[in-house]
Design an enzyme around this catalytic site. Structure first.
Site, PDB file in Angstrom:
ATOM      1  N   ASP A 272       0.859  -1.186   0.000  1.00 32.98           N
ATOM      2  CA  ASP A 272       0.000   0.000   0.000  1.00 32.98           C
ATOM      3  C   ASP A 272       0.892   1.231   0.000  1.00 32.98           C
ATOM      4  OD1 ASP A 272      -2.958   0.979   0.416  1.00 32.98           O
ATOM      5  OD2 ASP A 272      -1.700   2.247   1.694  1.00 32.98           O
TER       6      ASP A 272
ATOM      7  N   GLU B  90       0.957   5.591   0.184  1.00 29.54           N
ATOM      8  CA  GLU B  90       0.321   6.887   0.379  1.00 29.54           C
ATOM      9  C   GLU B  90       1.080   7.859  -0.514  1.00 29.54           C
ATOM     10  OE1 GLU B  90      -2.443   7.344   2.010  1.00 29.54           O
ATOM     11  OE2 GLU B  90      -2.486   5.279   2.768  1.00 29.54           O
TER      12      GLU B  90
ATOM     13  N   ASP C 152      -1.688   2.119  -7.172  1.00 27.43           N
ATOM     14  CA  ASP C 152      -0.339   2.010  -6.609  1.00 27.43           C
ATOM     15  C   ASP C 152       0.646   1.520  -7.667  1.00 27.43           C
ATOM     16  OD1 ASP C 152      -0.808   2.011  -3.317  1.00 27.43           O
ATOM     17  OD2 ASP C 152      -2.504   1.264  -4.456  1.00 27.43           O
TER      18      ASP C 152
ATOM     19  N   HIS D 109      -5.673   5.927   6.481  1.00 26.39           N
ATOM     20  CA  HIS D 109      -4.804   6.444   5.412  1.00 26.39           C
ATOM     21  C   HIS D 109      -3.330   6.373   5.802  1.00 26.39           C
ATOM     22  CE1 HIS D 109      -8.322   7.595   3.160  1.00 26.39           C
ATOM     23  NE2 HIS D 109      -8.777   8.247   4.199  1.00 26.39           N
TER      24      HIS D 109
ATOM     25  N   ASP E 179      -3.748   0.100   6.158  1.00 26.84           N
ATOM     26  CA  ASP E 179      -4.575  -0.160   4.973  1.00 26.84           C
ATOM     27  C   ASP E 179      -4.338  -1.565   4.421  1.00 26.84           C
ATOM     28  OD1 ASP E 179      -5.586   2.346   5.242  1.00 26.84           O
ATOM     29  OD2 ASP E 179      -4.603   3.215   3.495  1.00 26.84           O
TER      30      ASP E 179
END
Length: 237
Positions: free
Chosen positions: A47, A49, A147, A194, A199
């Site tokens: 994951d 960000e 991603d 987040h 996540d």
């Protein structure tokens, strides 16, 4: 006669040991092959960000990685890195990103980080090389296609180690929402922190729910119908 008998016994002894060594070699080879096949079934959960979703200007600011087996059991936890980005880029984020990354503490962590994108790629590549064979294990996550775009651009060596296919939990989610709405209502709700590692954990739990409550149930129903109809279940080819 004594010499022949002794020689025969010696030959039999050597042959017996060869047989033992040969059997052991086959057994060890089979075990190694099974282990290799098992590793090839692993999933590489990632994951990210980012500062936004624009692949041309936005950047990765956090990345986490977990490895599971094919039954979604977590086997290894990889790095969870905050990646340094210039203040100008953070200041130009959308209001949504400023609010959520500020609230989670990520923006502050990015400003304090000293980890470069190149260092992060090296860390993650080293981790997946230890846990998975090259070119066989897929990238997995929630809306992981987004991603993947950033990983393809900014971490190409990491992506080269993975299989070209992906396992996107959001695809399963949308299909279940349409096909099995009664079951979908009980799917685990996301906390929406987040943060990358949180996540990933939520995505794995969500896919576990679909597997246990929808995929398994439908398979059991099919088997029951086959039995009720007096049919012979066909082996999977």
């Amino acid at each position: 006669m004594l010499g022949v008998s002794l020689g025969a016994r010696l030959l039999r002894g050597v042959g017996g040991r060869r047989g033992q060594f040969g059997a052991r070699g086959v057994s060890e080879g089979s075990a190694a092959m099974a282990a290799g096949e098992s590793m090839a079934q692993r999933m590489v959960w990632v994951d990210l960000e980012m500062t936004g979703l624009d692949i041309e200007k936005d950047q990765i600011i956090e990345m986490a990685c977990l490895i599971t087996d094919s039954d979604l059991n977590i086997l290894a936890e990889g790095p969870n890195l905050i990646i340094k980005q210039p203040d100008e880029l953070l200041d130009s984020m959308s209001d949504w990103c400023k609010e959520h990354h500020g609230k989670s503490g990520l923006t502050k962590a990015v400003k304090e980080s000293t980890v470069t994108l190149q260092q992060a790629e090296y860390e993650f590549l080293s981790f997946v090389r230890q846990q998975t064979p090259p070119g066989l294990c897929p990238l997995a996550g929630n809306s992981v296609h987004a991603d993947k775009k950033f990983l393809d651009k900014h971490m190409p060596q990491f992506m080269k180690h993975l299989h070209y296919r992906i396992i996107d939990v959001s695809t399963v989610k949308e299909l279940c929402r349409r096909w099995y709405p009664e079951d979908y209502e009980f799917a685990p709700k996301k906390a929406a922190s987040h943060r990358a590692l949180d996540d990933i954990s939520e995505s794995i739990k969500e896919l576990q729910f679909y597997r246990n409550n929808i995929f398994k149930k439908k398979t059991d129903e099919k088997k029951r119908k086959i039995i009720e109809n007096g049919e012979t279940e066909k082996p999977v080819s």
